[in-house]
Each structure stands twice: as structure tokens, then as C-alpha cells.
Design an enzyme around this catalytic site. Structure first.
Site, PDB file in Angstrom:
ATOM      1  N   HIS A  19       0.642  -1.237  -0.070  1.00 24.96           N
ATOM      2  CA  HIS A  19      -0.002   0.176   0.129  1.00 24.96           C
ATOM      3  C   HIS A  19       0.876   1.221   0.132  1.00 24.96           C
ATOM      4  CE1 HIS A  19      -3.554  -2.572   1.890  1.00 24.96           C
ATOM      5  NE2 HIS A  19      -3.441  -2.549   0.311  1.00 24.96           N
ATOM      6  N   GLU A 122     -14.073  -8.096  -7.506  1.00 23.88           N
ATOM      7  CA  GLU A 122     -14.003  -8.904  -6.722  1.00 23.88           C
ATOM      8  C   GLU A 122     -14.844 -10.204  -6.641  1.00 23.88           C
ATOM      9  OE1 GLU A 122     -11.908  -9.256  -3.831  1.00 23.88           O
ATOM     10  OE2 GLU A 122     -13.156 -11.078  -3.533  1.00 23.88           O
ATOM     11  N   ASP A 147     -14.404 -12.431 -12.509  1.00 23.82           N
ATOM     12  CA  ASP A 147     -13.039 -12.974 -12.089  1.00 23.82           C
ATOM     13  C   ASP A 147     -11.984 -11.652 -12.894  1.00 23.82           C
ATOM     14  OD1 ASP A 147     -10.794 -14.235 -12.593  1.00 23.82           O
ATOM     15  OD2 ASP A 147     -11.444 -15.720 -13.754  1.00 23.82           O
ATOM     16  N   ASP A 168      -3.366  -8.182  -7.284  1.00 24.63           N
ATOM     17  CA  ASP A 168      -3.035  -8.614  -5.994  1.00 24.63           C
ATOM     18  C   ASP A 168      -3.862  -9.577  -5.548  1.00 24.63           C
ATOM     19  OD1 ASP A 168      -2.414  -8.535  -3.191  1.00 24.63           O
ATOM     20  OD2 ASP A 168      -3.743  -6.974  -2.630  1.00 24.63           O
TER      21      ASP A 168
END
Ligand code: SAM
Length: 285
Positions: A19, A122, A147, A168
Site C-alpha cells: 500500500h 472482486e 473474475d 493482488d
């Protein structure tokens, strides 16, 4: 069925590494007037309650953001890069008590300007509704249940032609490194100038070396490797270090990260151990 929930890990040392870099990339995008678009392909829940049962299970945040937290005021000796990240965490914890941790979507949202956009993807059936609720009614943010590896075909290139893709994944499925490499190729084919940041876990050195070798073969310009390790890289079953590769890196980001990572290590390390790395896998053209 996806098992991974980021709420168990929010704010750990890998999140801090990832981050703090993400903030630098977003600040670099904001230095030009033209609008940008951020696409977060594995977005998680958006932000996290550190008092919740998942966060309290192993209290991973204590070895991450907890070690950097100094209450409402920054440590005077913090460098500008770390201060920029900590200011955003502080904005969620205005009374000086560390209770909430911003995920990548919340950090990205904080650095959007009025004309910029954020696309969040998500696929977890429990985290997706939380993400939707976090940004309900926000016209600059679009939340998708799909996806993340299909994002290149769906969203790229964005009309702005400037921006950042954050990948990520949870690394709970075998073959995740190869899926990332495939996706990077597809992104680059569709959007050659798009900046991409990819997070990966470091357990043992051999696996990340193979990943780096494959990234070199892709030959995408300005591919920068950054790593923050707290334990020796010799245990494939442990998170010994955190890696982030940036493709089409912004100008001089290497200099900023060479200042920031040693400072991060100093604050996070246990018993004087640890290592950092910032070097080019593929040079800028
Ligand atoms: N990027 C988030 C952050 O920094 O706050 C954390 C993301 S977490 C490491 C990985 C997320 O990817 C999880 O929330 C998981 O449910 C989600 N996920 C796993 N497989 C996915 C897929 N194929 N597409 C989209 N999301 C996926």
C-alpha cells in the site's frame, strides 16, 4: 469456493509494503492534469475493522501498520513517502486510535481527483457486497462481481488511456504466477502504456526468481522489482517477504522507493533481520 478472506491479514507487513508503494504510484499519476483510471482486479472488501473477529484472530496488523502507528501525529523523522501513506491511514482513524485499515480500494479512492475513475473487481461472495456497500452512491467508483483475470478483456484500455492496474491475487490456487504472467501479456497487448503493479508472496527465493525470469522475457519496459523481507527466504510455506513488481513504472519511482523501503524495514524488522530490494528487471526505454 474461495477460502481466502483479506480481513484476517489486513494491515500486515505485506499490506504496508504494497500500500505504501500503491500510494506513490497514485501520486505519480496525479502529477499530470489528464484524468486517470485505476483498475483493481482483486479488490477485497475495501477497508477493514481491526477489532473484528478475523483481524483479531492472529492480529497480523500488529506486525505491520501497528509498528508504524504513532497516533494522530506523524513521526517527525518519517520520510515524505511513508508520511503520504500514513496520512491516509490516519484519515480513517482521526481520533488517533488505530481501529480501521484502508484496503487498496479505499487508498485509491482517497487519491482520485474529480475526473478520475476507479474500477473494482472482486469475486468472493461475502467480500463483494461489503465492497459495494463501501462505495455505494459513489459515481467515480464502479464495483464488479467477476473474475479479475478477465479484467483485461472487459476494461482495457480504458478511455482515459492513462492509469494503473493493481493485481493482488490471493495465491490460494496453484498456478497463480502463471495466471498473472498470462494476464500481463494480455494487458500489454491491449494497453501497452498502462502501468501495472503486481503483488506476490515470497516464501523461498527460487519461486520468485522464476517469476522474475519470466517477467524479463515479457520485456515490458520499466519493469521494477521491489521486495521487503522480514525472514530469510527459505520457507515455501511462510510469508517471509512481500514482493511488488511495477511495469511501465513512473519516472524516478525507483529513487522514491529506494528511500522508502529501508525506512519501512527499519520500522518493521524483528531482531535486526530483513532485507529490501529495488532493481530493474527491464530498464525504461
Ligand atoms: N487488493 C486488496 C487490498 O490491497 O486491500 C486485497 C486483495 S486480497 C490479497 C485478494 C482478493 O482477491 C480476495 O478478496 C479474494 O476474494 C479475491 N479473489 C480471489 N480470486 C479472485 C478472482 N479470480 N477474481 C477476483 N477476485 C478474486
Amino acid at each position: 469456493m474461495l477460502g481466502y478472506r483479506h480481513a484476517f491479514h489486513a494491515g500486515n507487513f505485506a499490506d504496508v509494503h504494497k500500500h505504501a508503494i500503491l500510494v506513490q504510484l497514485l501520486l505519480a499519476l496525479g502529477r499530470k492534469d489528464k484524468p486517470f483510471c485505476v483498475i483493481d482486479t482483486h479488490a477485497g472488501a475495501g477497508s477493514y475493522d481491526l477489532a473484528s473477529a478475523p483481524a483479531q484472530k492472529n492480529r497480523e496488523y500488529e506486525g505491520g501498520i501497528g509498528r508504524l502507528w504513532t497516533g494522530p501525529e506523524p513521526r517527525p523523522e518519517s520520510g515524505p513517502e511513508l508520511t503520504a501513506y500514513l496520512d491516509l491511514v490516519r484519515a480513517l482513524n482521526a481520533d488517533g486510535r488505530l481501529r480501521r485499515y484502508p484496503g487498496s480500494p479505499r487508498l485509491a479512492r482517497a487519491l482520485l481527483r474529480p475526473g478520475d475513475r476507479l474500477i473494482l473487481v472482486e469475486r468472493h461472495p461475502a467480500d463483494h457486497p461489503m465492497l459495494e456497500a463501501e462505495f455505494a452512491g459513489d459515481r467515480q467508483v464502479a464495483v464488479h462481481f467477476k473474475d479479475g483475470y478477465r479484467a483485461p478483456e472487459t476494461f482495457m484500455p480504458p478511455p482515459e488511456r492513462r492509469g494503473l492496474v493493481l493485481m493482488d491475487p490471493a495465491f490460494e490456487i496453484k498456478g497463480e504466477f502463471q495466471r498473472l504472467l498470462d494476464a500481463l501479456q494480455r494487458i500489454h497487448r491491449r494497453w501497452a502504456t498502462g502501468m501495472v503493479a503486481v503483488w506476490y508472496p515470497i516464501g523461498e527465493r527460487e519461486q520468485s526468481s522464476r517469476f522474475h525470469k519470466a517477467l524479463k522475457t515479457l520485456g515490458i519496459p520499466a519493469t521494477l522489482c521491489t521486495e521487503l523481507g522480514l525472514l530469510p527466504y527459505n520457507n515455501p510455506n511462510r510469508l517471509c517477504g512481500s514482493g511488488m513488481v511495477i511495469l511501465n513504472s513512473p519516472w524516478q519511482i525507483d529513487l522514491a522507493l529506494r528511500r522508502m523501503l529501508p525506512e519501512l524495514l527499519e520500522r518493521l524488522r524483528i531482531g535486526g533481520r530483513g532485507q529490501t530490494r529495488v532493481d530493474w528487471l527491464v530498464e525504461a526505454r
